[in-house]
Design an enzyme around this catalytic site. Structure first.
Site, PDB file in Angstrom:
ATOM      1  CD  GLU A  86      -2.639   1.194   2.658  1.00  0.00           C
ATOM      2  OE1 GLU A  86      -2.265   0.505   3.625  1.00  0.00           O
ATOM      3  OE2 GLU A  86      -3.658   1.908   2.679  1.00  0.00           O
ATOM      4  CE  LYS A 163      -7.156   1.760   3.619  1.00  0.00           C
ATOM      5  NZ  LYS A 163      -5.835   2.149   4.168  1.00  0.00           N
ATOM      6  CB  CYS A 200      -4.556  -1.615   4.162  1.00  0.00           C
ATOM      7  SG  CYS A 200      -3.840  -1.912   5.803  1.00  0.00           S
TER       8      CYS A 200
END
Ligand SMILES: NC(=O)NCCC(=O)O
EC number: 3.5.1.6
Length: 360
Positions: A86, A163, A200
């Site tokens: 990331e 994300k 994540c």
């Protein structure tokens, strides 16, 4: 099972001071196997801290150079899909809550410096590249996003994904910088299989994995940046469980090392101010739909994990365990539609509403 890697790749990794490991996931020969049924996937983990200097282009170019060295070894190993960690081209500075200089690392997903660098890598090595960056979206007021750019092995940008779940936990103060992604759950049909990227903190959300799987993902990458004290106990379980629950491969990648920031910041918990977020513990691994997994890469050293993925395993495990068939999605869809309404009343059966048995 261990995967035999070329001697020149092992030597190059050792000279370049990173760990190189290879594993293979086998499956029964599928009678109706259709190409592509095999992918050689790789994930890298790196410690950006040794390449830091005051914010500026030198830092980014040093990180590009490091990833270039790692990708070259991946190419020697025959890798055809590679994913980086990331926000791989910058310090994980979101803990500071400072805007400058960190927001200056943001780049266009379509034609920023890092995307152009990855396009060259992809074309040169005939490799799909997944490049998670801090994106600046110039078409929408220059706002920031936490984005993964997916680049085809032809060198063309296939698209991007954002994300979906933004952490608000401990020093992970990312909501200061960007909002929850607005692109849904795209899956990219590459020459080497259908891939998706769950960035994540999205790994804590089973529905996030589920939606990529519903859209047909065979491999879901989870590029991460997370620290020991917070999540190391969850790490070995979450991506592995997602591979089982969704009949797909998952590839969990984490950075390594410790990053020090010039100005102190607090965690809003009454404890002392500090200069670093904690220790990024690496430990990247790949899990298969049958629940098996590779050992993790190092907690401390840069690394490249190469895995031969027999994609037939996804369908075979799906046919065996039938979680997709038995998933009752329509029931959950109905119940969730009700549950998110402001006037929802939870379906709880209370004892005082149950009639006593009649005595006569
Ligand atoms: N980068 C990021 O989302 N970190 C949050 C912490 C975690 O999910 O372990």
């Amino acid at each position: 099972m261990n995967l035999d890697l070329p001697r020149e790749a092992l030597e190059a990794a050792s000279q370049r001071n990173f760990e190189l490991k290879g594993y293979a996931f086998e499956a029964a020969q599928g009678a109706a196997a259709m190409p592509p049924d095999r992918a050689r996937g790789a994930g890298s983990e790196q410690n950006p801290a040794p390449h830091f200097c005051p914010c500026g282009r030198t830092e980014v170019s040093a990180l590009h150079k490091r990833i270039g060295e790692i990708a070259e070894v991946a190419a020697m190993c025959g890798v055809n899909i590679i994913c980086f960690q990331e926000a791989w081209n910058m310090p994980f500075a979101f803990c500071t809550r400072e805007k400058l200089p960190w927001t200056e690392f943001a780049e266009s997903a379509e034609d920023g410096l890092t995307t152009r660098f990855c396009q060259k890598l992809a074309k040169k090595h005939n490799m799909v590249v997944i490049s998670p960056i801090l994106e600046r979206d110039r078409d929408h007021g220059g706002v920031l996003w936490n984005t993964a750019v997916v680049i085809s092995n032809s060198g063309l940008v296939m698209g991007k994904t954002r994300k979906n779940h933004i952490p608000r936990v401990g020093d992970f103060n990312e909501s200061t910088y960007y909002m929850e992604g607005n692109l849904g759950h795209p899956v990219f049909q590459t020459q080497f299989g259908r891939i998706a990227v769950n960035i994540c903190y999205g790994r804590h959300h089973p529905l996030n994995w589920l939606m990529y799987s519903i859209n047909g993902a065979e491999i879901i990458f989870n590029p991460s940046a997370t620290i020991g004290e917070l999540s190391e106990s969850l790490w070995p379980i979450e991506a592995r469980n997602a591979a089982i629950a969704n009949h797909c491969f998952t590839c969990a990648l984490n950075r390594v090392g410790q990053e020090r920031f010039p100005n102190e910041f607090t965690s809003g918990d009454g404890k002392k101010a500090h200069h670093d977020l904690g220790y990024f513990y690496g430990s990247s691994y790949v899990a298969a739909p049958d629940g098996s997994r590779t050992p993790g890469l190092s907690r401390n050293q840069d690394g490249l994990l190469v895995t031969e993925l027999n994609l037939n395993l996804c369908q075979q495990i799906n046919d065996f365990w039938t979680f997709k068939m038995t998933g009752r999605l329509e029931m959950y869809a109905r119940e969730l539609t009700e549950a998110v309404k402001p006037n929802y009343s939870p379906n709880i059966v209370k004892e005082d509403l149950v009639l006593p048995p009649s005595s006569g």
